[in-house]
Design a protein around this motif. Structure first.
Motif, PDB file in Angstrom:
ATOM      1  N   ASN A   1       0.810  -1.219   0.000  1.00  0.00           N
ATOM      2  CA  ASN A   1       0.000   0.000   0.000  1.00  0.00           C
ATOM      3  C   ASN A   1       0.841   1.265   0.000  1.00  0.00           C
ATOM      4  N   ILE A   2       1.988   1.238   0.682  1.00  0.00           N
ATOM      5  CA  ILE A   2       2.799   2.456   0.750  1.00  0.00           C
ATOM      6  C   ILE A   2       3.421   2.768  -0.618  1.00  0.00           C
ATOM      7  N   TYR A   3       3.755   1.726  -1.365  1.00  0.00           N
ATOM      8  CA  TYR A   3       4.282   1.918  -2.716  1.00  0.00           C
ATOM      9  C   TYR A   3       3.175   2.422  -3.644  1.00  0.00           C
ATOM     10  N   ALA A   4       1.974   1.872  -3.467  1.00  0.00           N
ATOM     11  CA  ALA A   4       0.846   2.303  -4.295  1.00  0.00           C
ATOM     12  C   ALA A   4       0.515   3.766  -4.039  1.00  0.00           C
ATOM     13  N   GLN A   5       0.605   4.188  -2.773  1.00  0.00           N
ATOM     14  CA  GLN A   5       0.331   5.598  -2.473  1.00  0.00           C
ATOM     15  C   GLN A   5       1.344   6.511  -3.162  1.00  0.00           C
ATOM     16  N   LEU A   6       2.607   6.124  -3.183  1.00  0.00           N
ATOM     17  CA  LEU A   6       3.621   6.927  -3.879  1.00  0.00           C
ATOM     18  C   LEU A   6       3.289   7.012  -5.365  1.00  0.00           C
ATOM     19  N   GLU A   7       2.924   5.883  -5.950  1.00  0.00           N
ATOM     20  CA  GLU A   7       2.589   5.875  -7.375  1.00  0.00           C
ATOM     21  C   GLU A   7       1.392   6.773  -7.663  1.00  0.00           C
ATOM     22  N   ASP A   8       0.342   6.629  -6.853  1.00  0.00           N
ATOM     23  CA  ASP A   8      -0.881   7.397  -7.094  1.00  0.00           C
ATOM     24  C   ASP A   8      -0.633   8.894  -6.935  1.00  0.00           C
ATOM     25  N   SER A   9       0.163   9.252  -5.937  1.00  0.00           N
ATOM     26  CA  SER A   9       0.410  10.671  -5.663  1.00  0.00           C
ATOM     27  C   SER A   9       1.333  11.311  -6.690  1.00  0.00           C
ATOM     28  N   SER A  10       2.349  10.555  -7.126  1.00  0.00           N
ATOM     29  CA  SER A  10       3.351  11.120  -8.044  1.00  0.00           C
ATOM     30  C   SER A  10       2.972  10.981  -9.506  1.00  0.00           C
ATOM     31  N   GLY A  11       2.075  10.048  -9.808  1.00  0.00           N
ATOM     32  CA  GLY A  11       1.741   9.767 -11.199  1.00  0.00           C
ATOM     33  C   GLY A  11       2.789   8.950 -11.920  1.00  0.00           C
ATOM     34  N   LEU A  12       3.756   8.422 -11.165  1.00  0.00           N
ATOM     35  CA  LEU A  12       4.817   7.598 -11.741  1.00  0.00           C
ATOM     36  C   LEU A  12       4.692   6.173 -11.230  1.00  0.00           C
ATOM     37  N   SER A  13       5.130   5.231 -12.045  1.00  0.00           N
ATOM     38  CA  SER A  13       5.058   3.835 -11.630  1.00  0.00           C
ATOM     39  C   SER A  13       6.054   3.021 -12.446  1.00  0.00           C
ATOM     40  N   GLY A  14       6.212   1.751 -12.041  1.00  0.00           N
ATOM     41  CA  GLY A  14       7.065   0.840 -12.782  1.00  0.00           C
ATOM     42  C   GLY A  14       8.462   1.377 -12.973  1.00  0.00           C
ATOM     43  N   ALA A  15       8.978   1.225 -14.179  1.00  0.00           N
ATOM     44  CA  ALA A  15      10.359   1.588 -14.464  1.00  0.00           C
ATOM     45  C   ALA A  15      10.602   3.091 -14.486  1.00  0.00           C
ATOM     46  N   ASP A  16       9.530   3.903 -14.310  1.00  0.00           N
ATOM     47  CA  ASP A  16       9.732   5.343 -14.142  1.00  0.00           C
ATOM     48  C   ASP A  16      10.539   5.649 -12.895  1.00  0.00           C
ATOM     49  N   LEU A  17      10.545   4.703 -11.933  1.00  0.00           N
ATOM     50  CA  LEU A  17      11.125   4.927 -10.615  1.00  0.00           C
ATOM     51  C   LEU A  17      12.326   4.028 -10.394  1.00  0.00           C
ATOM     52  N   VAL A  18      13.374   4.572  -9.782  1.00  0.00           N
ATOM     53  CA  VAL A  18      14.484   3.748  -9.301  1.00  0.00           C
ATOM     54  C   VAL A  18      14.601   4.000  -7.801  1.00  0.00           C
ATOM     55  N   PHE A  19      14.649   2.915  -7.038  1.00  0.00           N
ATOM     56  CA  PHE A  19      14.499   2.966  -5.586  1.00  0.00           C
ATOM     57  C   PHE A  19      15.662   2.248  -4.930  1.00  0.00           C
ATOM     58  N   THR A  20      16.214   2.877  -3.891  1.00  0.00           N
ATOM     59  CA  THR A  20      17.227   2.198  -3.091  1.00  0.00           C
ATOM     60  C   THR A  20      16.779   2.104  -1.647  1.00  0.00           C
ATOM     61  N   ASP A  21      17.090   0.961  -1.026  1.00  0.00           N
ATOM     62  CA  ASP A  21      16.731   0.672   0.358  1.00  0.00           C
ATOM     63  C   ASP A  21      17.739  -0.353   0.846  1.00  0.00           C
ATOM     64  N   ASP A  22      17.986  -0.351   2.161  1.00  0.00           N
ATOM     65  CA  ASP A  22      18.962  -1.297   2.697  1.00  0.00           C
ATOM     66  C   ASP A  22      18.344  -2.631   3.103  1.00  0.00           C
ATOM     67  N   ARG A  23      17.031  -2.773   2.977  1.00  0.00           N
ATOM     68  CA  ARG A  23      16.352  -3.997   3.381  1.00  0.00           C
ATOM     69  C   ARG A  23      15.814  -4.730   2.155  1.00  0.00           C
ATOM     70  N   ALA A  24      16.210  -5.991   2.028  1.00  0.00           N
ATOM     71  CA  ALA A  24      15.863  -6.763   0.833  1.00  0.00           C
ATOM     72  C   ALA A  24      14.359  -6.917   0.666  1.00  0.00           C
ATOM     73  N   GLU A  25      13.615  -7.043   1.785  1.00  0.00           N
ATOM     74  CA  GLU A  25      12.171  -7.236   1.669  1.00  0.00           C
ATOM     75  C   GLU A  25      11.486  -5.981   1.114  1.00  0.00           C
ATOM     76  N   ASN A  26      12.027  -4.811   1.404  1.00  0.00           N
ATOM     77  CA  ASN A  26      11.460  -3.579   0.857  1.00  0.00           C
ATOM     78  C   ASN A  26      11.759  -3.450  -0.637  1.00  0.00           C
ATOM     79  N   ILE A  27      12.951  -3.853  -1.008  1.00  0.00           N
ATOM     80  CA  ILE A  27      13.337  -3.856  -2.424  1.00  0.00           C
ATOM     81  C   ILE A  27      12.479  -4.845  -3.210  1.00  0.00           C
ATOM     82  N   ALA A  28      12.218  -5.999  -2.615  1.00  0.00           N
ATOM     83  CA  ALA A  28      11.476  -7.044  -3.323  1.00  0.00           C
ATOM     84  C   ALA A  28      10.073  -6.576  -3.710  1.00  0.00           C
ATOM     85  N   VAL A  29       9.405  -5.868  -2.814  1.00  0.00           N
ATOM     86  CA  VAL A  29       8.055  -5.399  -3.131  1.00  0.00           C
ATOM     87  C   VAL A  29       8.102  -4.351  -4.245  1.00  0.00           C
TER      88      VAL A  29
END
Length: 206
Positions: free
Chosen positions: A145-173
Motif C-alpha cells: 500500500n505504501i508503494y501504491a500511495q507513492l505511485e498514485d500521488s506522483s503519477g509515476l510507476s514501474g520503471a519510471d522509478l528507481v528505488f534504493t533501500d537497505d532492506r531486501a524485503e522492501n526492495i522485493a516489493v
C-alpha cells in the motif's frame, strides 16, 4: 529505460540508524542483548513509524517495563545519537540528482515527530521533491500500500522509478511492482547504479 524519479530510503541510506551500536556503547553489549530480548523495541518503533506519537509511545513502553525504564527512555531522549551520522556521499548524490533536474523522493519508515526532529539536525530531509513518510501515511514498508500511495500521488510507476533501500524485503516489493531497484550496501554501489541509469556522470557521482 531511464528513470524519471529517484526514490531514497533514509535509515542506513542517508542517515545511519544503529540502535544496537548506541546501546552497546552506553550500557554494554550484554545488557543491550538482554534488553532487546525482553522488550519489544521493534514493535514500539513500528507503532511510531505508523503514526503513533513519538514521545507518548516510548514513554508508555518505559512505564510498562520499569526494569528497563531509563534505557527505554533513551530511545527518545537520546534518539539522535542512534540516528547518526549522515552518510555524506549519499547526501551528495541526492543533491547532484536535483542539480540535474531529476526529482528525488523519500520513501521511509519514520515517525511524524521523530522525522521533524531529525530534520533539525539534517536539513536535507526537508529538501526532497516529494516526501513519503510512513508516519503520515499510516502504513510502513514493505506493505504494498505504501508503494501504491507513492505511485498514485506522483503519477509515476514501474520503471519510471528507481528505488534504493537497505532492506531486501522492501526492495522485493518495489521490484514486484516493476520499479527499478538497488539494494543499498554502501554509497559507492548506489553511485555506480545512478551512473548506469544515465542520471549522473562519474564525476557527479563521486
Amino acid at each position: 529505460m531511464q528513470p524519471k524519479a529517484v526514490v531514497f530510503d533514509i535509515g542506513n541510506v542517508l542517515i545511519e540508524w544503529q540502535p544496537e551500536r548506541f546501546y552497546d556503547a552506553v550500557i554494554g553489549e550484554d545488557r543491550r542483548r538482554a534488553m532487546f530480548a525482553s522488550v519489544d523495541l521493534k514493535g514500539m518503533n513500528e507503532r511510531v513509524d505508523r503514526g503513533a506519537h513519538f514521545t507518548d509511545t516510548i514513554y508508555a513502553q518505559a512505564e510498562a517495563t520499569p526494569e528497563w525504564r531509563e534505557e527505554i527512555r533513551m530511545w527518545h531522549d537520546r534518539w539522535i545519537e542512534m540516528a547518526s551520522p549522515a552518510i555524506d556521499h549519499s547526501v551528495r548524490l541526492m543533491k547532484a540528482l536535483q542539480r540535474n533536474g531529476v526529482p528525488v523522493f523519500s520513501l521511509t519508515n519514520f515517525g511524524v515527530e521523530s522525522y521533524d526532529f531529525a530534520a533539525t539536525h539534517y536539513p536535507f530531509l526537508h529538501e526532497f521533491d516529494r516526501d513519503f513518510i510512513s508516519g503520515h501515511m499510516r502504513v510502513t514498508k514493505p506493505s504494498p500500500n505504501i508503494y501504491a500511495q507513492l505511485e498514485d500521488s506522483s503519477g509515476l510507476s514501474g520503471a519510471d522509478l528507481v528505488f534504493t533501500d537497505d532492506r531486501a524485503e522492501n526492495i522485493a516489493v518495489a521490484a514486484s511492482r516493476g520499479w527499478q531497484t538497488h539494494l543499498f550496501e554502501g554509497p559507492e554501489g548506489w553511485a555506480a547504479r545512478l551512473v548506469q541509469a544515465g542520471l549522473l556522470t562519474e564525476a557527479e557521482a563521486a
